[in-house]
Design an enzyme around this catalytic site. Structure first.
Site, PDB file in Angstrom:
ATOM      1  N   HIS A 106       0.786  -1.179   0.010  1.00  0.00           N
ATOM      2  CA  HIS A 106       0.030  -0.055   0.023  1.00  0.00           C
ATOM      3  C   HIS A 106       0.989   1.281  -0.153  1.00  0.00           C
ATOM      4  CE1 HIS A 106      -3.166  -2.847   1.177  1.00  0.00           C
ATOM      5  NE2 HIS A 106      -4.076  -1.828   0.776  1.00  0.00           N
ATOM      6  N   LYS A 124      -1.094   4.993   4.550  1.00  0.00           N
ATOM      7  CA  LYS A 124      -1.902   4.128   5.285  1.00  0.00           C
ATOM      8  C   LYS A 124      -1.797   4.067   6.919  1.00  0.00           C
ATOM      9  CE  LYS A 124      -4.194  -0.233   4.692  1.00  0.00           C
ATOM     10  NZ  LYS A 124      -5.456   0.151   5.174  1.00  0.00           N
TER      11      LYS A 124
END
Ligand SMILES: NC(=O)c1ccc[n+]([C@@H]2O[C@H](COP(=O)([O-])OP(=O)(O)OC[C@H]3O[C@@H](n4cnc5c(N)ncnc54)[C@H](O)[C@@H]3O)[C@@H](O)[C@H]2O)c1
Ligand SMILES: O=C(O)C1=N[C@H](C(=O)O)CCC1
EC number: 1.17.1.8
Length: 250
Positions: free
Chosen positions: A135, A139
């Site tokens: 990711h 995040k």
């Protein structure tokens, strides 16, 4: 036909801002509120919201849902960080609000939902399995909600099929070298500038491997799932975990 009155919480965030645009563009929905951090939740009641799309963070989601359920507002939740304790707490709130529905979807993209389905299917045929999620570095949580759910579903499928624990002779010298253990499935989290949301499920058997990979390249990938969730949750009282419950996957 009257339009569904929808509000978005976390409306200025990465996925929330995309959800605001998607709800505005949907013919059968009216965006009645778009709230960010510090905004009054009472606005939801004043605006007559029927469904809230919750896209904030693990620290805010429980309080937001508690307020919604006390006011009979349905929830479509993309926020991650769910534990068994949190789900139990939510079930208690739901019991006090009969008729209200909440969908928690670790991932709203069709490709990610199918990845989880395919991984469950493959789980019992391979000795080894590991999950790698990748990711963007902003995040807030790790492992991703999707990876945790994928690992749980794989572990359940393996247990139901009577599979032995997977082989691993490693004597680990450095903490974290083998990732996080989610129900016996190693999960590895990569955070890298340039990425959005990606996942690989790696299976290994004698003389072969199988890799299932999914890539979300833009937040638009989550929008059809969010809109489907809004349309279905109003007629689905109680708690639903996973968008697959609203899809006809055969
Ligand atoms: N289920 C899915 O398909 C999916 C997809 C993408 C992201 N997510 C999850 O959605 C959440 C948000 O992700 P993001 O990347 O948009 O994060 P983000 O930080 O860009 O956005 C979150 C927004 O919520 C706001 N916020 C914080 N507390 C709030 C509160 N109490 N009330 C209203 N707004 C509040 C923040 O100010 C911010 O604007 C994360 O948990 C992420 O894991 C889920
Ligand atoms: O960008 C995020 O944050 C995402 N979170 C979800 C998760 O934790 O699985 C879904 C993918 C994107």
């Amino acid at each position: 036909m009257s339009k569904l009155r929808v509000a978005v919480l976390g409306a200025k965030g990465r996925i929330g801002s995309e959800a605001v645009r998607a709800v505005e563009a949907a013919d059968d929905m009216e965006l009645v509120a778009a709230l960010g951090r510090g905004d009054r939740l009472e606005t939801l009641v004043d605006a007559g919201a029927e469904v809230v799309v919750e896209l904030t963070n693990p620290g805010a989601v429980m309080g937001n849902l508690d307020f919604c359920l006390r006011h009979g507002i349905h929830g479509v939740v993309g926020t991650t960080g769910w534990t068994d304790e949190r789900l139990a707490q939510l079930r208690t709130s739901l019991a006090a609000s009969p008729g209200a529905g909440v969908l928690i979807a670790p991932n709203f993209s069709i490709g990610a939902v199918l990845t989880m389905q395919f991984a469950q299917q493959a789980a019992r045929f391979f000795e080894s399995v590991e999950v790698v999620e990748l990711h963007h570095p902003n995040k807030a949580d790790a492992p991703s909600g999707t990876a945790a759910r994928t690992a749980q579903l794989i572990a359940k499928a393996r247990e139901e099929a009577g599979c032995a624990p997977q082989p691993d002779a490693t004597s680990t010298a450095l903490d974290g070298a083998r990732g996080a253990d989610v129900d016996g499935v190693p999960v590895h989290s990569v955070r890298l500038r340039g990425l959005l949301a990606h996942q690989e499920v790696l299976f290994g058997g004698v003389g072969e491997t199988l890799t299932i990979r999914h890539d979300s390249l833009h937040h638009s990938s989550f929008m059809p799932g969010i809109l489907l969730g809004v349309r279905r949750v109003v007629n689905t009282p109680g708690l639903t975990v996973g968008l697959e419950n609203f899809l006809d996957l055969g």
